[in-house]
Design a protein around this motif. Structure first.
Motif, PDB file in Angstrom:
ATOM      1  N   VAL A 158      32.459  69.300  38.078  1.00 16.51           N
ATOM      2  CA  VAL A 158      32.831  70.684  37.997  1.00 16.51           C
ATOM      3  C   VAL A 158      31.917  71.526  37.177  1.00 16.51           C
ATOM      4  CG1 VAL A 158      34.799  72.436  37.570  1.00 16.51           C
ATOM      5  CG2 VAL A 158      35.385  70.186  38.478  1.00 16.51           C
ATOM      6  N   ASP A 159      31.640  71.157  36.170  1.00 17.86           N
ATOM      7  CA  ASP A 159      30.644  71.568  35.350  1.00 17.86           C
ATOM      8  C   ASP A 159      29.390  72.023  36.002  1.00 17.86           C
ATOM      9  OD1 ASP A 159      32.558  72.136  33.530  1.00 17.86           O
ATOM     10  OD2 ASP A 159      31.758  70.409  32.098  1.00 17.86           O
ATOM     11  N   PHE A 160      28.727  71.005  36.597  1.00 17.95           N
ATOM     12  CA  PHE A 160      27.654  71.156  37.403  1.00 17.95           C
ATOM     13  C   PHE A 160      27.833  72.269  38.459  1.00 17.95           C
ATOM     14  CE2 PHE A 160      25.141  70.117  41.067  1.00 17.95           C
ATOM     15  CZ  PHE A 160      23.732  69.872  40.379  1.00 17.95           C
ATOM     16  N   LEU A 161      28.792  72.109  39.179  1.00 18.41           N
ATOM     17  CA  LEU A 161      29.095  72.928  40.223  1.00 18.41           C
ATOM     18  C   LEU A 161      29.235  74.535  40.018  1.00 18.41           C
ATOM     19  CD1 LEU A 161      29.344  73.421  43.131  1.00 18.41           C
ATOM     20  CD2 LEU A 161      31.864  72.940  42.881  1.00 18.41           C
ATOM     21  N   ASP A 162      29.750  74.588  38.668  1.00 17.10           N
ATOM     22  CA  ASP A 162      29.831  75.817  38.201  1.00 17.10           C
ATOM     23  C   ASP A 162      28.627  76.594  37.850  1.00 17.10           C
ATOM     24  OD1 ASP A 162      31.366  78.349  37.137  1.00 17.10           O
ATOM     25  OD2 ASP A 162      31.347  77.297  35.161  1.00 17.10           O
ATOM     26  N   GLY A 163      27.826  75.695  37.096  1.00 22.01           N
ATOM     27  CA  GLY A 163      26.654  76.287  36.755  1.00 22.01           C
ATOM     28  C   GLY A 163      25.707  76.648  38.058  1.00 22.01           C
ATOM     29  N   GLU A 164      25.595  75.922  38.986  1.00 22.98           N
ATOM     30  CA  GLU A 164      25.110  75.964  40.335  1.00 22.98           C
ATOM     31  C   GLU A 164      25.469  77.382  41.020  1.00 22.98           C
ATOM     32  OE1 GLU A 164      21.917  73.862  41.226  1.00 22.98           O
ATOM     33  OE2 GLU A 164      23.279  73.140  42.889  1.00 22.98           O
ATOM     34  N   LEU A 165      26.838  77.162  41.120  1.00 20.22           N
ATOM     35  CA  LEU A 165      27.224  78.497  41.834  1.00 20.22           C
ATOM     36  C   LEU A 165      26.840  80.061  41.035  1.00 20.22           C
ATOM     37  CD1 LEU A 165      30.816  77.417  42.974  1.00 20.22           C
ATOM     38  CD2 LEU A 165      28.718  77.405  44.382  1.00 20.22           C
ATOM     39  N   ALA A 166      27.014  79.789  39.538  1.00 26.11           N
ATOM     40  CA  ALA A 166      26.704  81.127  38.896  1.00 26.11           C
ATOM     41  C   ALA A 166      25.291  81.324  38.994  1.00 26.11           C
ATOM     42  CB  ALA A 166      27.134  80.806  37.540  1.00 26.11           C
ATOM     43  N   ARG A 167      24.481  80.461  39.049  1.00 23.92           N
ATOM     44  CA  ARG A 167      23.015  80.716  39.158  1.00 23.92           C
ATOM     45  C   ARG A 167      22.896  81.345  40.418  1.00 23.92           C
ATOM     46  NH1 ARG A 167      18.515  77.343  40.509  1.00 23.92           N
ATOM     47  NH2 ARG A 167      19.971  75.599  40.425  1.00 23.92           N
ATOM     48  N   PHE A 168      23.281  80.908  41.456  1.00 24.85           N
ATOM     49  CA  PHE A 168      23.077  81.297  42.968  1.00 24.85           C
ATOM     50  C   PHE A 168      23.671  82.810  43.302  1.00 24.85           C
ATOM     51  CE2 PHE A 168      22.446  76.759  44.057  1.00 24.85           C
ATOM     52  CZ  PHE A 168      20.784  76.789  44.014  1.00 24.85           C
ATOM     53  N   ILE A 169      25.075  82.932  42.513  1.00 16.45           N
ATOM     54  CA  ILE A 169      25.687  84.121  42.807  1.00 16.45           C
ATOM     55  C   ILE A 169      25.130  85.408  42.208  1.00 16.45           C
ATOM     56  CG2 ILE A 169      27.918  85.262  42.198  1.00 16.45           C
ATOM     57  CD1 ILE A 169      29.460  82.588  42.914  1.00 16.45           C
ATOM     58  N   SER A 170      24.353  85.022  40.923  1.00 17.10           N
ATOM     59  CA  SER A 170      23.800  86.094  39.981  1.00 17.10           C
ATOM     60  C   SER A 170      22.594  86.517  40.609  1.00 17.10           C
ATOM     61  CB  SER A 170      23.498  85.497  38.571  1.00 17.10           C
ATOM     62  OG  SER A 170      22.544  84.435  38.618  1.00 17.10           O
ATOM     63  N   CYS A 171      22.008  85.593  41.177  1.00 16.24           N
ATOM     64  CA  CYS A 171      20.589  86.229  42.072  1.00 16.24           C
ATOM     65  C   CYS A 171      20.923  86.856  43.477  1.00 16.24           C
ATOM     66  CB  CYS A 171      19.552  85.156  41.825  1.00 16.24           C
ATOM     67  SG  CYS A 171      19.995  83.764  42.777  1.00 16.24           S
ATOM     68  N   GLY A 172      22.231  86.781  43.841  1.00 15.96           N
ATOM     69  CA  GLY A 172      22.378  87.372  45.078  1.00 15.96           C
ATOM     70  C   GLY A 172      22.615  86.324  46.317  1.00 15.96           C
ATOM     71  N   ARG A 173      22.280  85.099  45.958  1.00 17.73           N
ATOM     72  CA  ARG A 173      22.236  84.275  47.052  1.00 17.73           C
ATOM     73  C   ARG A 173      23.547  83.750  47.972  1.00 17.73           C
ATOM     74  NH1 ARG A 173      17.559  81.557  47.907  1.00 17.73           N
ATOM     75  NH2 ARG A 173      18.330  81.913  49.986  1.00 17.73           N
ATOM     76  N   LEU A 174      24.353  83.972  47.026  1.00 19.95           N
ATOM     77  CA  LEU A 174      25.805  83.389  47.603  1.00 19.95           C
ATOM     78  C   LEU A 174      26.842  84.609  47.498  1.00 19.95           C
ATOM     79  CD1 LEU A 174      26.236  79.889  46.203  1.00 19.95           C
ATOM     80  CD2 LEU A 174      25.608  80.324  48.487  1.00 19.95           C
ATOM     81  N   ASN A 175      27.516  84.832  48.608  1.00 26.14           N
ATOM     82  CA  ASN A 175      28.277  86.171  48.515  1.00 26.14           C
ATOM     83  C   ASN A 175      29.720  85.496  47.985  1.00 26.14           C
ATOM     84  OD1 ASN A 175      26.694  88.161  49.645  1.00 26.14           O
ATOM     85  ND2 ASN A 175      26.655  86.938  51.502  1.00 26.14           N
ATOM     86  N   ALA A 176      29.887  85.437  47.011  1.00 27.19           N
ATOM     87  CA  ALA A 176      31.080  84.857  46.304  1.00 27.19           C
ATOM     88  C   ALA A 176      31.348  85.053  44.893  1.00 27.19           C
ATOM     89  CB  ALA A 176      31.322  83.506  46.414  1.00 27.19           C
ATOM     90  N   LYS A 177      32.233  84.887  44.166  1.00 25.69           N
ATOM     91  CA  LYS A 177      32.501  84.896  42.624  1.00 25.69           C
ATOM     92  C   LYS A 177      33.286  83.804  42.256  1.00 25.69           C
ATOM     93  CE  LYS A 177      36.263  88.337  42.881  1.00 25.69           C
ATOM     94  NZ  LYS A 177      36.690  89.622  42.355  1.00 25.69           N
ATOM     95  N   VAL A 178      33.017  83.440  40.941  1.00 24.81           N
ATOM     96  CA  VAL A 178      33.986  82.270  40.470  1.00 24.81           C
ATOM     97  C   VAL A 178      35.006  82.994  39.319  1.00 24.81           C
ATOM     98  CG1 VAL A 178      33.888  80.274  38.877  1.00 24.81           C
ATOM     99  CG2 VAL A 178      32.014  80.733  40.672  1.00 24.81           C
ATOM    100  N   ASP A 179      36.228  82.660  39.627  1.00 28.39           N
ATOM    101  CA  ASP A 179      37.238  82.857  38.653  1.00 28.39           C
ATOM    102  C   ASP A 179      37.455  81.829  37.709  1.00 28.39           C
ATOM    103  OD1 ASP A 179      39.512  83.671  37.222  1.00 28.39           O
ATOM    104  OD2 ASP A 179      40.850  84.334  39.128  1.00 28.39           O
ATOM    105  N   LYS A 180      37.050  82.119  36.385  1.00 32.08           N
ATOM    106  CA  LYS A 180      36.996  80.617  35.641  1.00 32.08           C
ATOM    107  C   LYS A 180      38.449  80.454  35.074  1.00 32.08           C
ATOM    108  CE  LYS A 180      34.315  78.290  34.232  1.00 32.08           C
ATOM    109  NZ  LYS A 180      33.456  78.457  33.162  1.00 32.08           N
ATOM    110  N   VAL A 181      39.177  81.533  35.063  1.00 30.03           N
ATOM    111  CA  VAL A 181      40.526  81.626  34.598  1.00 30.03           C
ATOM    112  C   VAL A 181      41.530  80.648  35.532  1.00 30.03           C
ATOM    113  CG1 VAL A 181      42.787  82.808  33.920  1.00 30.03           C
ATOM    114  CG2 VAL A 181      40.452  83.618  33.429  1.00 30.03           C
TER     115      VAL A 181
END
Length: 393
Positions: free
Chosen positions: A331-354
């Motif tokens: 989960v931690d690896f995936l969270d980091g990957e998604l955050a990186r790709f979302i922040s640079c506009g490569r994925l149209n999504a957002k992560v709700d950490k709560v």
């Protein structure tokens, strides 16, 4: 046939018994530079000695810091000088006692000699001598340019390759036949890989799978490898099924290439954990290829973005835990990957950490296009107003 073609003789391309320069040797030298081994060094030395490649021996020794065997080098230089003298004599005899075709054959023999021994500057000059020769056909000029392109690809001389490709394409438009155009397309697609124009390369590569004849540049398995990897990044799933998974030409060879079948089928079948493992397994092959190597990090990143996008397109909301399980990662690896790709506009999504969920955010293309038109319209109006003030002044 044109008058200049008649003057130079038959313009039909003939199969070469050998293909110069030796692209397999170039690949071995690249691998030795990346991960040197005594076994590979021995193979390289043996190939150079067998081919009597005096200039290239000096080049490789300087590149890797190998000690120069003076006796071996002098012996190769002596043989090279004798062979070159014979080629000069052959050309002079053809000019005095034979016809234009025999002179042209002698000139091409000189190009092959310089390409074989690894004399880049001399090979370039010999190709230019043919290209600039009066009263030869367009096809023969293209042949000379393609030989020069091969030499530039052997040495990865990007600037020269780009220049010669542009000239060869212009000539091919004016008078190239099917075979030359087909082979030139392969040359161009390889250059596009070097230049990281993957989408353009993909279209040319996949269209050339059924008609591949360019064995002087790469083997057919290598060509299929290039075609499949580049097309994974740009093909839709229906096209992937039709042209790659069920493509008869690809099916004949893809199983000979390690991991490539698993890479394609796991993507198509949405077996994401298998896809991730296969990307990791195929990464060393990308690093080991002298065209793909410089782009390996980019390719691996794009393959991950591709598969994340494919997975998220099926969901409005998905938990991080279930997504991590599908990909076979933490989960931690995936969270980091998604955050990186979302922040640079490569994925149209957002992560709700709560809530520990991923929420997709599909773009509204109509609204986006409307906003773009409004923005461009404002810019245009501002420029018109500026122009009007200048005119009134």
């Amino acid at each position: 046939m044109s008058a200049d073609a008649d003057a130079a003789g038959d313009d039909t391309p003939k199969a070469e018994e050998t293909h110069e320069p030796n692209m397999t040797l170039a690949q071995q030298v690249f691998r030795q530079g990346r991960e040197p081994t005594p076994e590979l060094e021995k193979e390289i030395r043996a190939t150079i000695e067998k081919g009597e490649m005096g200039p290239y021996y000096e080049h490789v020794c300087a590149k890797f810091g190998w000690p120069v065997d003076a006796a071996l080098l002098e012996g190769m230089k002596a043989k090279n000088a004798a062979e070159l003298a014979a080629l000069v004599a052959k050309k002079e005899d053809a000019e005095k006692n034979q016809g234009d075709m025999e002179v042209l054959d002698a000139l091409f023999d000189a190009v092959k000699f310089h390409a074989r021994v690894g004399a880049k500057a001399e090979a370039y000059a010999a190709c230019d001598a043919i290209r600039d020769r009066p009263k030869i056909s367009t096809g023969k000029r293209i042949d000379a340019l393609m030989m020069k392109i091969r030499v530039s690809l052997f040495f990865v001389d990007v600037a020269a390759c780009k220049e010669q490709l542009a000239e060869a394409k212009k000539m091919a438009e004016d008078g190239g036949d099917w075979d030359r155009n087909n082979r030139l397309s392969v040359y161009e697609s390889v250059f596009m890989i070097i230049n990281r124009s993957m989408e353009e390369a993909a279209a040319k590569l996949i269209s050339g799978v059924a008609t591949f004849t360019c064995v002087e540049l790469c083997t057919y398995p290598e060509f299929v490898f290039y075609a499949v990897v580049t097309n994974l990044l740009s093909m839709s799933r229906p096209e992937l099924k039709k042209k790659v998974i069920d493509g008869p030409e690809v099916l004949q060879i893809i199983k000979q290439i390690p991991h490539l079948t698993d890479l394609v089928t796991s993507l198509y079948e949405c077996e994401y954990a298998t896809f991730f493992r296969t990307v990791a397994a195929i990464e060393p092959q990308l690093l080991d290829d002298r065209y793909f190597s410089r782009h390996t990090r980019y390719l691996v990143r794009e393959l991950r973005v591709l598969v994340y996008t494919q997975f998220l397109d099926a969901y409005k909301t998905v938990t991080l835990a279930s997504m991590a399980e599908a990909f076979g990662v933490g989960v931690d690896f995936l969270d980091g990957e998604l955050a990186r790709f979302i922040s640079c506009g490569r994925l149209n999504a957002k992560v709700d950490k709560v809530a520990m969920v991923v929420e997709t955010n599909r773009p509204d293309y109509k609204s986006q296009k409307y906003q773009q038109i409004i923005k461009q319209g404002d810019i245009l109006l501002n420029r018109i107003q500026q122009l009007a003030r200048c005119v009134s002044i």
